[in-house]
Write an enzyme that holds these catalytic residues in place. Structure first.
Site, mmCIF file in Angstrom:
data_model
loop_
_atom_site.group_PDB
_atom_site.id
_atom_site.type_symbol
_atom_site.label_atom_id
_atom_site.label_comp_id
_atom_site.label_asym_id
_atom_site.label_seq_id
_atom_site.Cartn_x
_atom_site.Cartn_y
_atom_site.Cartn_z
ATOM 1 N N ASP A 278 8.263 -7.023 12.593
ATOM 2 C CA ASP A 278 7.323 -7.768 11.740
ATOM 3 C C ASP A 278 8.031 -8.942 11.051
ATOM 4 O OD1 ASP A 278 4.936 -8.367 10.516
ATOM 5 O OD2 ASP A 278 5.150 -6.899 8.903
ATOM 6 N N SER B 120 0.814 -1.216 0.000
ATOM 7 C CA SER B 120 0.000 0.000 0.000
ATOM 8 C C SER B 120 0.850 1.270 0.000
ATOM 9 C CB SER B 120 -0.924 0.009 1.208
ATOM 10 O OG SER B 120 -0.184 -0.126 2.399
#
Length: 554
Positions: free
Chosen positions: A284, A131
């Site tokens: 992450d 994104s």
């Protein structure tokens, strides 16, 4: 109807329409964001799982800012119900790629040179899309292959608009709802804004990458791709291309003769080195961000999200795990208190009971049978029930460990993360109690106390002035009286013990000096008073030091 000023009315209306289409009209009305005419009863009948699915669809439709917000919310099980958090974990950056003509424009504008002068080749088809940006493979004049991450055009102003709207909404909700005020919603949005703005600056990601690379300079089994700073800006990031096998591609790993158990061990050890030794870690570590190179070398990618633990948080985290294993509920409560996360409204009796239930399930259980991820989930659920806000750093850590545990279960089902972390936790505790560390902390406390004493006359004068003006206010919370009295009791006992020890020491010094002057030994009923007294004084002193150290406060 919503009565506050919105700086971006058109985008705000788009956001409201998306939530209305997804069945949240009743919820928006109850928050005061829409009028009664927009509301229906369908939202009242949604269960948590249905609400989670609809919320995921809404956030997906709203784009990058809200996708990131949902991904972060999925890790905050202290704030979000479990069913909704599990749905938000499924949020993915499913976006179409930006046409190459626009990518070329951005790279040329950022690097201030024609594309052909910088790279000998530049693949028009992206290797990966997200994104915020997309990655392309390119060749340098030296023949070296690099990965070039390019930010999507016009994303920054769009994100800044969304963040401004979220900030206005948070302020409104804090002014009009108790739950938003309890959870300091506006502070959370500010923190989220900082994190997302860091992700929009690729130079921050590059610096994060280099900082973690330094942690493994002496460890050839861990690889971090190098940043090409001369070809990087806030919108373009150029790094070495990693040639390897994705860590969850088990078929390729097995076909290539890789040692899955060794890989799993290296990933676990390297992550806990980052977390508990360095206090700066990859936030992450999902399979798309870990590749395996020849010789079972582990390569980490994408450092847009990182976690930070200061020395106190590292210690508190290790303390909680060790206290949980040893079944020490009281010390766990003390650790939560030391972390500053217990509010005045916390029902300490109910909270203690829940923590006691939690530790009972894990007390004296084999480490190989304990899931660290499950412990995090249960801790967050206890926090959610009692409206306790877990520090965001711990929530990032929890998300990283949950992700890590799922990955390790596929690589080596026999490897227990809980068992692997214990040596790091015990080492951290030993280091904290090392004489050098204790002396440093004592010196810091001494300096702080000197400053307090220096300012004491001014403070006393200010208090006296306030009392004379009749403006002194006392805020007593009855729910916290027992906790306060228990701590006060400990303080008074420690002070009394210290006074007794001082008096006893003075008495012993007097006897020693007296016997030295008289040239005689002190015997009472054939009992050596000085020798026995010295031993008692030493034991009392050691006990006092032990209790202070055990409390974690020097």
């Amino acid at each position: 109807m919503f009565k506050i000023r919105i700086r971006h009315t058109k985008r705000f209306q788009e956001i409201m329409n998306v939530f209305l289409r997804n069945g949240f009209s009743h919820f928006l009305f109850r928050l005061g964001l829409t009028d009664r005419g927009s509301s229906n009863d369908s939202g009242n009948k949604m269960n948590m799982q249905d609400a989670g699915v609809k919320l995921r669809h809404a956030l997906q439709e709203l784009g990058p800012t809200f996708i990131k917000l949902g991904q972060i919310a999925s890790s905050r099980r202290d704030l979000v119900p479990e069913e909704i958090a599990m749905e938000l974990e499924k949020l993915q950056d499913h976006v179409t790629s930006v046409p190459f003509s626009r990518i070329r424009e951005i790279v040329v504008d950022e690097l201030e040179a024609p594309l052909e002068n910088i790279f000998t080749s530049f693949d028009e088809n992206p290797l990966a899309t997200a994104s915020i940006g997309q990655v392309h493979i390119a060749h340098l004049p030296s023949g070296e292959k690099v990965a070039v991450k390019v930010q999507r055009p016009d994303i920054r102003p769009n994100v800044e608009t969304d963040l401004a709207i979220l900030s206005d909404l948070a302020r409104f909700l804090e002014d009009n709802t108790d739950w938003a005020k309890t959870y300091h919603l506006h502070e959370m949005i500010i923190e989220f804004s900082r994190s997302l703005q860091d992700e929009l600056d690729y130079r921050v990601e590059g610096r994060n990458s280099e900082r973690i690379a330094k942690q493994f300079e002496e460890n050839p089994s861990i690889h971090i791709p190098s940043v090409h700073w001369d070809l990087s800006t806030d919108k373009v990031l150029t790094m070495d291309l990693v040639h390897g096998v994705k860590v969850n591609d088990l078929e390729k790993l097995d076909a290539g003769g890789y040692d899955r158990k060794l890989i799993a061990r290296r990933i676990v050890d390297s992550m806990f080195h980052q977390i508990l030794d360095e206090g700066f870690f990859h936030g992450d570590p999902h399979p798309g961000n870990i590749y395996i190179l020849p010789e079972n070398v582990v390569s980490y990618l994408d450092f847009g999200m990182v976690g930070r633990l200061d020395n106190d948080l590292k210690y508190h985290f290790a303390s909680l795990l060790l206290d949980l294993r040893e079944g020490n509920t009281e010390d766990m409560i003390d650790t939560f208190s030391a972390m500053g996360i217990l509010s005045d409204d916390t029902d300490m009796q109910a909270f203690t009971r829940d923590v006691d239930d939690l530790q009972t399930r894990y007390y004296d259980v084999s480490l190989s049978e304990v899931s660290l991820g499950a412990i995090f989930v249960e801790l967050f659920q206890v926090a959610y029930r009692h409206h306790i806000i877990i520090p965001s750093e711990i929530s990032i850590l929890g998300k990283a460990i949950l992700t890590l545990e799922g990955l390790i279960a596929k690589l080596d089902p026999e490897l227990s993360i809980m068992k692997a972390i214990e040596p790091f936790g015990r080492k951290l505790m030993r280091d904290r109690y090392h004489p050098k560390h204790l002396i440093e902390n004592s010196w810091k406390d001494f300096v702080e106390n000197i400053e307090i004493l220096t300012n004491l006359p001014k403070d006393l004068k200010a208090i006296a002035t306030t009392i004379r003006k009749g403006k002194l206010q006392l805020d007593i919370n009855v729910q916290q009286v027992q906790v306060f009295l228990r701590r006060l009791d400990r303080i008074s006992n420690r002070l009394s013990f210290s006074i007794i020890l001082l008096s006893f020491s003075i008495l012993m010094v007097g006897l020693i000096i007296g016997s030295a002057i008289a040239g005689q030994t002190n015997m009472l009923w054939q009992f050596p008073i000085i020798e026995a007294g010295s031993i008692i004084a030493t034991l009392m002193f050691l006990f006092l030091i032990y209790t202070i150290i055990r409390s974690g406060r020097m």
